[in-house]
Design a protein around this motif. Structure first.
Motif, mmCIF file in Angstrom:
data_model
loop_
_atom_site.group_PDB
_atom_site.id
_atom_site.type_symbol
_atom_site.label_atom_id
_atom_site.label_comp_id
_atom_site.label_asym_id
_atom_site.label_seq_id
_atom_site.Cartn_x
_atom_site.Cartn_y
_atom_site.Cartn_z
ATOM 1 N N SER A 70 0.838 -1.200 0.000
ATOM 2 C CA SER A 70 0.000 0.000 0.000
ATOM 3 C C SER A 70 0.869 1.244 0.000
ATOM 4 C CB SER A 70 -0.906 0.032 1.239
ATOM 5 O OG SER A 70 -1.747 -1.092 1.287
ATOM 6 N N ALA B 150 -3.055 0.700 -2.037
ATOM 7 C CA ALA B 150 -4.128 1.332 -1.276
ATOM 8 C C ALA B 150 -3.699 2.686 -0.729
ATOM 9 C CB ALA B 150 -4.566 0.429 -0.128
ATOM 10 N N LEU C 251 -5.709 5.053 1.609
ATOM 11 C CA LEU C 251 -6.979 5.085 2.331
ATOM 12 C C LEU C 251 -6.885 5.903 3.608
ATOM 13 C CD1 LEU C 251 -7.761 1.264 2.059
ATOM 14 C CD2 LEU C 251 -8.686 3.081 0.611
ATOM 15 N N VAL D 43 -5.943 2.395 -5.256
ATOM 16 C CA VAL D 43 -7.308 2.489 -4.736
ATOM 17 C C VAL D 43 -7.344 3.589 -3.680
ATOM 18 C CG1 VAL D 43 -9.174 1.292 -3.546
ATOM 19 C CG2 VAL D 43 -7.726 0.043 -5.155
ATOM 20 N N GLY E 154 -9.822 6.071 -0.887
ATOM 21 C CA GLY E 154 -11.072 6.107 -0.146
ATOM 22 C C GLY E 154 -10.891 6.667 1.251
ATOM 23 N N GLN E 155 -12.011 7.123 1.810
ATOM 24 C CA GLN E 155 -12.064 7.608 3.195
ATOM 25 C C GLN E 155 -13.042 6.697 3.957
ATOM 26 O OE1 GLN E 155 -9.411 10.861 2.539
ATOM 27 N NE2 GLN E 155 -10.114 9.867 4.404
ATOM 28 N N PRO E 156 -12.546 5.549 4.430
ATOM 29 C CA PRO E 156 -13.435 4.574 5.066
ATOM 30 C C PRO E 156 -13.680 4.814 6.556
ATOM 31 C CG PRO E 156 -11.237 3.664 4.895
ATOM 32 C CD PRO E 156 -11.182 5.031 4.260
ATOM 33 N N LYS F 133 -16.784 4.585 0.401
ATOM 34 C CA LYS F 133 -16.505 3.822 -0.810
ATOM 35 C C LYS F 133 -15.029 3.883 -1.196
ATOM 36 C CE LYS F 133 -18.923 4.598 -4.450
ATOM 37 N NZ LYS F 133 -19.724 5.300 -5.501
ATOM 38 N N ARG F 134 -14.619 2.862 -1.956
ATOM 39 C CA ARG F 134 -13.285 2.866 -2.542
ATOM 40 C C ARG F 134 -13.402 3.267 -4.011
ATOM 41 N NH1 ARG F 134 -9.468 -1.787 0.139
ATOM 42 N NH2 ARG F 134 -10.039 -1.353 2.313
ATOM 43 N N TYR F 135 -12.445 4.039 -4.469
ATOM 44 C CA TYR F 135 -12.472 4.587 -5.819
ATOM 45 C C TYR F 135 -11.199 4.204 -6.559
ATOM 46 C CZ TYR F 135 -16.175 7.544 -3.899
ATOM 47 O OH TYR F 135 -17.326 8.005 -3.295
ATOM 48 N N SER F 136 -11.339 3.911 -7.828
ATOM 49 C CA SER F 136 -10.179 3.600 -8.658
ATOM 50 C C SER F 136 -9.390 4.868 -8.953
ATOM 51 C CB SER F 136 -10.632 2.964 -9.974
ATOM 52 O OG SER F 136 -11.336 3.925 -10.760
#
Length: 255
Positions: free
Chosen positions: A59, A102, A104, A124, A126-128, A160-163
């Motif tokens: 990552s 990743a 994130l 990938v 995202g803000q999880p 959500k995760r985004y490409s």
């Protein structure tokens, strides 16, 4: 500086910081402090032209240590993370996040604090945080400026995760590179920056950042003043004109 969580190389005005906390480069407070110190020291180098933040491992950065979010640790965690993000914003030269894997949570917040984000196609984002009952403080402030309030709310409230391609369409990522091509893409980008004067690089970044949010009339008055009363008084601008007339490469004096 003896480094525990990062590697640092410098060549021809380009500094490269590599996250090195296997395998997901999760940020703990010591890593935040070390990165802040590296950036602060680099910012004092008048010959610096650009900073690249890259990563080793699976990552780029998978976030901030969840255990550092406990109530008794959260104030120190926020203090250290805030200091890091402010130091990234304080850099006088362009900062480039070269993202693989990743990116994130707090990792994405570090990436979007940089001036330019480039990514491998497999990256990938995202803000999880919402999935663990948290909110991303910096992303809540920064993302609306990058993607608008509507998309920022989507990112923060869905987790959500985004490409990389999706992030590029939103304007967060500048360039997406095929697998194995990220390093070459970053090298090509930094090579373009490398040709310029360190002083003029700083003035260009300042000209952009200083006028964000101003009215067009106020901004134009200010940037024209910068052009005439700062830029035109530098030796490097005069050297640029002279080298063009003489059909040769400029020899920058950095003043």
């Amino acid at each position: 500086m003896e480094l525990t969580y990062h590697q640092l190389t410098q060549e021809n005005g380009i500094a490269r910081i590599t996250f090195n906390r296997p395998k997901h480069n999760v940020l703990n407070m010591a890593m935040m402090q070390e990165l802040t110190a590296i950036l602060a020291e680099l910012n004092g180098d008048s010959g610096l032209k650009c900073v690249v933040i890259a990563a080793q491992g699976a990552s780029w950065c998978a976030g901030v240590e969840v255990l550092d979010h406990k109530p008794e640790l959260a104030p120190d965690m926020i203090l250290n993370f805030d200091a890091l993000l402010k130091q990234i914003h304080a850099m006088s030269v362009p900062t480039i996040a070269a993202v693989n894997g990743a990116c994130l949570g707090g990792g994405m917040e570090v990436a979007i604090a940089c001036d330019i984000v480039v990514a491998a196609r497999s990256a990938v984002f995202g803000q999880p945080e919402i999935k663990l009952g948290f909110l991303p403080p910096y992303a809540a402030v920064r993302l609306p400026r990058l993607v608008g309030p509507s998309r920022a709310i989507e990112i923060c409230t869905t987790g959500k995760r985004y490409s990389a391609e999706a992030m590029q369409q939103m304007g967060v990522v500048c360039d997406v590179f095929d697998e194995g091509a990220l390093e070459k893409g970053v090298a090509n980008l930094t090579k373009e920056i490398q040709h310029a004067s360190p002083l003029i690089i700083r003035l260009n970044k300042k000209a952009v950042n200083q006028h964000v949010g101003m009215s067009i009339n106020e901004a134009m008055e200010s940037v024209n003043d910068m052009f005439l009363n700062q830029l035109m008084h530098t030796e490097d601008t005069l050297e640029g004109i002279k080298s063009f007339e003489e059909k040769r490469r400029p020899e920058w004096k950095n003043r």
